[in-house]
Write a protein that holds these residues in place. Structure first.
Motif, PDB file in Angstrom:
ATOM      1  N   SER A  90       0.886  -1.026   0.030  1.00 18.48           N
ATOM      2  CA  SER A  90       0.092   0.092   0.001  1.00 18.48           C
ATOM      3  C   SER A  90       0.910   1.119  -0.021  1.00 18.48           C
ATOM      4  O   SER A  90       0.759   2.141  -0.745  1.00 18.48           O
ATOM      5  CB  SER A  90      -1.056   0.025   1.275  1.00 18.48           C
ATOM      6  N   LEU A  91       1.780   1.186   0.771  1.00 22.92           N
ATOM      7  CA  LEU A  91       2.595   2.386   1.003  1.00 22.92           C
ATOM      8  C   LEU A  91       3.668   2.650  -0.299  1.00 22.92           C
ATOM      9  O   LEU A  91       3.431   3.741  -0.769  1.00 22.92           O
ATOM     10  CB  LEU A  91       3.761   2.202   2.077  1.00 22.92           C
ATOM     11  N   ALA A  92       4.129   1.406  -1.006  1.00 23.59           N
ATOM     12  CA  ALA A  92       4.811   1.666  -2.120  1.00 23.59           C
ATOM     13  C   ALA A  92       4.062   2.024  -3.488  1.00 23.59           C
ATOM     14  O   ALA A  92       4.392   2.909  -4.166  1.00 23.59           O
ATOM     15  CB  ALA A  92       5.458   0.257  -2.461  1.00 23.59           C
ATOM     16  N   LEU A  93       2.983   1.491  -3.427  1.00 24.75           N
ATOM     17  CA  LEU A  93       1.847   1.823  -4.484  1.00 24.75           C
ATOM     18  C   LEU A  93       1.340   3.338  -4.401  1.00 24.75           C
ATOM     19  O   LEU A  93       1.449   4.029  -5.448  1.00 24.75           O
ATOM     20  CB  LEU A  93       0.578   1.039  -4.435  1.00 24.75           C
ATOM     21  N   PHE A  94       1.285   3.664  -3.155  1.00 24.93           N
ATOM     22  CA  PHE A  94       0.912   5.277  -2.946  1.00 24.93           C
ATOM     23  C   PHE A  94       2.067   6.208  -3.464  1.00 24.93           C
ATOM     24  O   PHE A  94       2.004   7.214  -4.299  1.00 24.93           O
ATOM     25  CB  PHE A  94       0.544   5.326  -1.427  1.00 24.93           C
ATOM     26  N   ALA A  95       3.498   5.695  -3.115  1.00 28.16           N
ATOM     27  CA  ALA A  95       4.454   6.512  -3.333  1.00 28.16           C
ATOM     28  C   ALA A  95       4.828   6.642  -4.891  1.00 28.16           C
ATOM     29  O   ALA A  95       5.041   7.486  -5.489  1.00 28.16           O
ATOM     30  CB  ALA A  95       5.606   6.077  -2.610  1.00 28.16           C
ATOM     31  N   ILE A  96       4.608   5.551  -5.596  1.00 23.46           N
ATOM     32  CA  ILE A  96       4.815   5.389  -7.084  1.00 23.46           C
ATOM     33  C   ILE A  96       3.760   6.382  -7.850  1.00 23.46           C
ATOM     34  O   ILE A  96       4.186   7.098  -8.748  1.00 23.46           O
ATOM     35  CB  ILE A  96       4.386   3.910  -7.471  1.00 23.46           C
ATOM     36  N   ILE A  97       2.488   6.199  -7.321  1.00 30.46           N
ATOM     37  CA  ILE A  97       1.510   6.914  -8.041  1.00 30.46           C
ATOM     38  C   ILE A  97       1.981   8.342  -7.669  1.00 30.46           C
ATOM     39  O   ILE A  97       1.664   9.155  -8.700  1.00 30.46           O
ATOM     40  CB  ILE A  97       0.163   6.691  -7.537  1.00 30.46           C
ATOM     41  N   ALA A  98       2.073   8.848  -6.847  1.00 31.39           N
ATOM     42  CA  ALA A  98       2.493  10.231  -6.404  1.00 31.39           C
ATOM     43  C   ALA A  98       3.837  10.660  -7.112  1.00 31.39           C
ATOM     44  O   ALA A  98       4.008  11.840  -7.597  1.00 31.39           O
ATOM     45  CB  ALA A  98       2.614  10.349  -4.712  1.00 31.39           C
ATOM     46  N   ALA A  99       4.715   9.759  -7.120  1.00 27.60           N
ATOM     47  CA  ALA A  99       5.865   9.987  -7.958  1.00 27.60           C
ATOM     48  C   ALA A  99       5.701  10.477  -9.389  1.00 27.60           C
ATOM     49  O   ALA A  99       6.373  11.164  -9.947  1.00 27.60           O
ATOM     50  CB  ALA A  99       7.227   8.984  -7.871  1.00 27.60           C
ATOM     51  N   VAL A 100       4.922   9.585  -9.939  1.00 25.59           N
ATOM     52  CA  VAL A 100       4.505   9.567 -11.389  1.00 25.59           C
ATOM     53  C   VAL A 100       3.958  10.665 -11.595  1.00 25.59           C
ATOM     54  O   VAL A 100       4.073  11.521 -12.701  1.00 25.59           O
ATOM     55  CB  VAL A 100       4.001   8.097 -11.822  1.00 25.59           C
ATOM     56  N   LEU A 101       2.810  11.179 -10.964  1.00 20.71           N
ATOM     57  CA  LEU A 101       2.030  12.355 -11.247  1.00 20.71           C
ATOM     58  C   LEU A 101       3.019  13.434 -10.903  1.00 20.71           C
ATOM     59  O   LEU A 101       2.787  14.247 -11.946  1.00 20.71           O
ATOM     60  CB  LEU A 101       1.049  12.418 -10.114  1.00 20.71           C
ATOM     61  N   PHE A 102       3.369  13.611 -10.049  1.00 22.65           N
ATOM     62  CA  PHE A 102       4.474  14.855  -9.836  1.00 22.65           C
ATOM     63  C   PHE A 102       5.443  14.968 -11.014  1.00 22.65           C
ATOM     64  O   PHE A 102       5.706  16.088 -11.449  1.00 22.65           O
ATOM     65  CB  PHE A 102       5.157  14.782  -8.444  1.00 22.65           C
ATOM     66  N   GLY A 103       6.335  13.702 -11.117  1.00 21.86           N
ATOM     67  CA  GLY A 103       7.231  13.732 -12.008  1.00 21.86           C
ATOM     68  C   GLY A 103       6.848  14.149 -13.357  1.00 21.86           C
ATOM     69  O   GLY A 103       7.615  14.882 -14.198  1.00 21.86           O
ATOM     70  N   ILE A 104       5.959  13.402 -14.059  1.00 22.20           N
ATOM     71  CA  ILE A 104       5.433  13.735 -15.467  1.00 22.20           C
ATOM     72  C   ILE A 104       4.733  15.056 -15.554  1.00 22.20           C
ATOM     73  O   ILE A 104       5.184  15.869 -16.441  1.00 22.20           O
ATOM     74  CB  ILE A 104       4.389  12.686 -15.876  1.00 22.20           C
ATOM     75  N   LEU A 105       3.754  15.501 -14.550  1.00 22.56           N
ATOM     76  CA  LEU A 105       3.325  16.876 -14.671  1.00 22.56           C
ATOM     77  C   LEU A 105       4.375  18.091 -14.665  1.00 22.56           C
ATOM     78  O   LEU A 105       4.395  18.702 -15.518  1.00 22.56           O
ATOM     79  CB  LEU A 105       2.373  17.009 -13.825  1.00 22.56           C
ATOM     80  N   ALA A 106       5.195  17.907 -13.533  1.00 21.62           N
ATOM     81  CA  ALA A 106       6.463  18.654 -13.327  1.00 21.62           C
ATOM     82  C   ALA A 106       7.226  18.858 -14.563  1.00 21.62           C
ATOM     83  O   ALA A 106       7.568  19.876 -15.090  1.00 21.62           O
ATOM     84  CB  ALA A 106       7.059  18.563 -12.229  1.00 21.62           C
ATOM     85  N   GLY A 107       7.576  17.716 -15.209  1.00 22.38           N
ATOM     86  CA  GLY A 107       8.454  17.541 -16.145  1.00 22.38           C
ATOM     87  C   GLY A 107       7.863  18.169 -17.453  1.00 22.38           C
ATOM     88  O   GLY A 107       8.541  19.016 -18.117  1.00 22.38           O
ATOM     89  N   MET A 108       6.738  17.771 -17.793  1.00 21.08           N
ATOM     90  CA  MET A 108       6.030  18.663 -18.923  1.00 21.08           C
ATOM     91  C   MET A 108       5.978  20.060 -18.811  1.00 21.08           C
ATOM     92  O   MET A 108       6.149  20.769 -19.615  1.00 21.08           O
ATOM     93  CB  MET A 108       4.621  17.970 -18.948  1.00 21.08           C
ATOM     94  N   LEU A 109       5.745  20.633 -17.296  1.00 19.89           N
ATOM     95  CA  LEU A 109       5.637  21.951 -17.260  1.00 19.89           C
ATOM     96  C   LEU A 109       6.986  22.538 -17.460  1.00 19.89           C
ATOM     97  O   LEU A 109       7.022  23.790 -18.040  1.00 19.89           O
ATOM     98  CB  LEU A 109       5.126  22.258 -15.658  1.00 19.89           C
ATOM     99  N   ALA A 110       8.100  22.000 -17.100  1.00 21.12           N
ATOM    100  CA  ALA A 110       9.426  22.623 -17.087  1.00 21.12           C
ATOM    101  C   ALA A 110       9.987  22.678 -18.785  1.00 21.12           C
ATOM    102  O   ALA A 110      10.407  23.502 -19.121  1.00 21.12           O
ATOM    103  CB  ALA A 110      10.434  21.828 -16.216  1.00 21.12           C
ATOM    104  N   ALA A 111       9.492  21.386 -19.244  1.00 24.12           N
ATOM    105  CA  ALA A 111       9.971  21.182 -20.747  1.00 24.12           C
ATOM    106  C   ALA A 111       9.160  22.225 -21.528  1.00 24.12           C
ATOM    107  O   ALA A 111       9.938  22.827 -22.687  1.00 24.12           O
ATOM    108  CB  ALA A 111       9.612  19.788 -21.160  1.00 24.12           C
ATOM    109  N   THR A 112       8.073  22.724 -21.378  1.00 24.62           N
ATOM    110  CA  THR A 112       7.056  23.647 -22.297  1.00 24.62           C
ATOM    111  C   THR A 112       7.419  25.034 -21.837  1.00 24.62           C
ATOM    112  O   THR A 112       7.210  25.956 -22.637  1.00 24.62           O
ATOM    113  CB  THR A 112       5.749  23.337 -22.041  1.00 24.62           C
ATOM    114  N   ARG A 113       8.215  25.379 -20.613  1.00 27.29           N
ATOM    115  CA  ARG A 113       8.796  26.644 -20.255  1.00 27.29           C
ATOM    116  C   ARG A 113      10.067  26.557 -19.882  1.00 27.29           C
ATOM    117  O   ARG A 113      10.371  27.194 -18.830  1.00 27.29           O
ATOM    118  CB  ARG A 113       7.726  26.912 -18.952  1.00 27.29           C
TER     119      ARG A 113
END
Length: 344
Positions: A131-154
């Motif tokens: 449960s802890l690992a799955l929560f952490a993976i989902i949080a990491a993917v959401l932050f990593g992809i969204l923040a990475g896309m934001l940084a790449a476009t700006r």
């Protein structure tokens, strides 16, 4: 009399020629099966090496479990009897093959101190760690992809600088320190989330989620930061390609260009990073579970080292190693499907 010229056009010339429909891209089954078999064989060999390493390293732990079980003032005869009962008096290779025979049949032995089957202890703690690992993976993917896309476009703008600083801090900061800071702020000072403990999802789903937020964020900090840097690098490189400019010139919306072209073509390296970080999160949960007093596999592993409970320690390490092998195997298969160039 001037002959008339027939200016009529034949039906074959009047009808526009139909363009042949492009063939759908298919994944060669033979190449995929060869790649699958090769990676499966390597995973089995790796599993054998892991079992040998796990058993060997656990045997090198200082101290004698028989002495700890016998207690203070125990006679050498009683210690020898306990060693004989636990099978510790046999040669090392006999102990290993006996343990491996049990592993193959699903028997990981009996705990020295809990006096219960190790497999039962692991299955009782496994849902907590997953449960802890799955929560952490989902949080990491959401932050990593969204923040990475934001940084790449700006690139070069304020949003890019802020996300880059956050990712650098996340990579450089140990997860247990992040956990303690979150615990002090959001549990002790502001009392938003519970400080320690765990509630099963079958008992109370809301309490289960609230107990996972702080340790999950602490565990996901470094993984999300690494994924953000990889996403920014991959998407930035793809956005500078000619076919992206062509897609924009054809009138495709910004959203379609980013998500259907840039992110799709940058998926293979991102899938590799997600797989590696998922394996790291399972191992990193040991310290985070101890900080937040979560009764998972990490806490069980630390307690088994303290108590010199070798069967439990071997079972925990072997289970984590199996998860890492499975994650790496799945990542290789996903990468093979996304990138046909790596097929053997």
């Amino acid at each position: 009399m001037t002959p008339t010229t027939d200016l009529s056009v034949s039906p074959a010339l009047r009808e526009p020629k139909k363009q042949p429909t492009p063939a759908k891209r298919r994944i060669p089954v033979a190449g995929l099966l060869r790649s699958l078999g090769s990676r499966l064989l390597r995973s089995l060999l790796l599993f054998g090496a892991v079992t040998l390493t796990v058993f060997g390293l656990s045997a090198l732990i200082p101290g004698d479990p028989a002495v700890s079980l016998a207690g203070e003032g125990a006679t050498p005869e009683s210690i020898a009897a306990i060693r004989e009962q636990l099978g510790l008096s046999k040669p090392w290779f006999e102990q290993y093959f006996s343990w491996m025979n049990g592993v193959v049949h699903g028997d990981l032995g009996t705990s020295f101190f809990y006096h219960t089957p190790v497999s039962g202890l692991l299955m009782g703690r496994l849902p907590v760690t997953l449960s802890l690992a799955l929560f952490a993976i989902i949080a990491a993917v959401l932050f990593g992809i969204l923040a990475g896309m934001l940084a790449a476009t700006r690139r070069g703008r304020l949003a890019d600088k802020i996300t880059t600083v956050l990712s650098t801090v996340g990579i450089a900061t140990p997860n247990f320190w992040v956990g303690m800071i979150l615990l002090i702020l959001f549990s002790l000072n502001w009392r938003v989330f519970p400080a320690v403990g765990y509630t099963p999802i079958t008992t109370n789903a809301v309490a289960w989620f609230m107990h996972l937020v702080l340790p999950g964020v602490a565990l996901a900090a470094a993984a999300g930061a690494e994924l953000q840097r990889q996403t920014r690098s991959s998407v930035s490189e793809i956005l500078s390609q000619d076919y992206i400019r062509t897609a924009r010139a054809q009138g495709l919306t910004r959203r379609r260009v980013l998500w259907q072209r840039a992110l799709k073509n940058g998926a293979p390296p991102l899938a590799t990073v997600v797989g590696l970080q998922a394996a790291v999160l399972l191992g990193g949960s040991v310290v985070v579970e101890k900080v937040f007093s979560i009764p998972g596999l990490g806490t069980l592993a630390i307690d088994s080292v303290t108590l010199k409970d070798l069967p439990v320690l071997q079972g925990v390490v072997l289970l984590n190693a199996c998860f890492v092998i499975i994650i790496n195997f799945a990542t290789d298969i996903i990468y093979t499907v996304l990138n046909p160039k790596v097929r053997v």
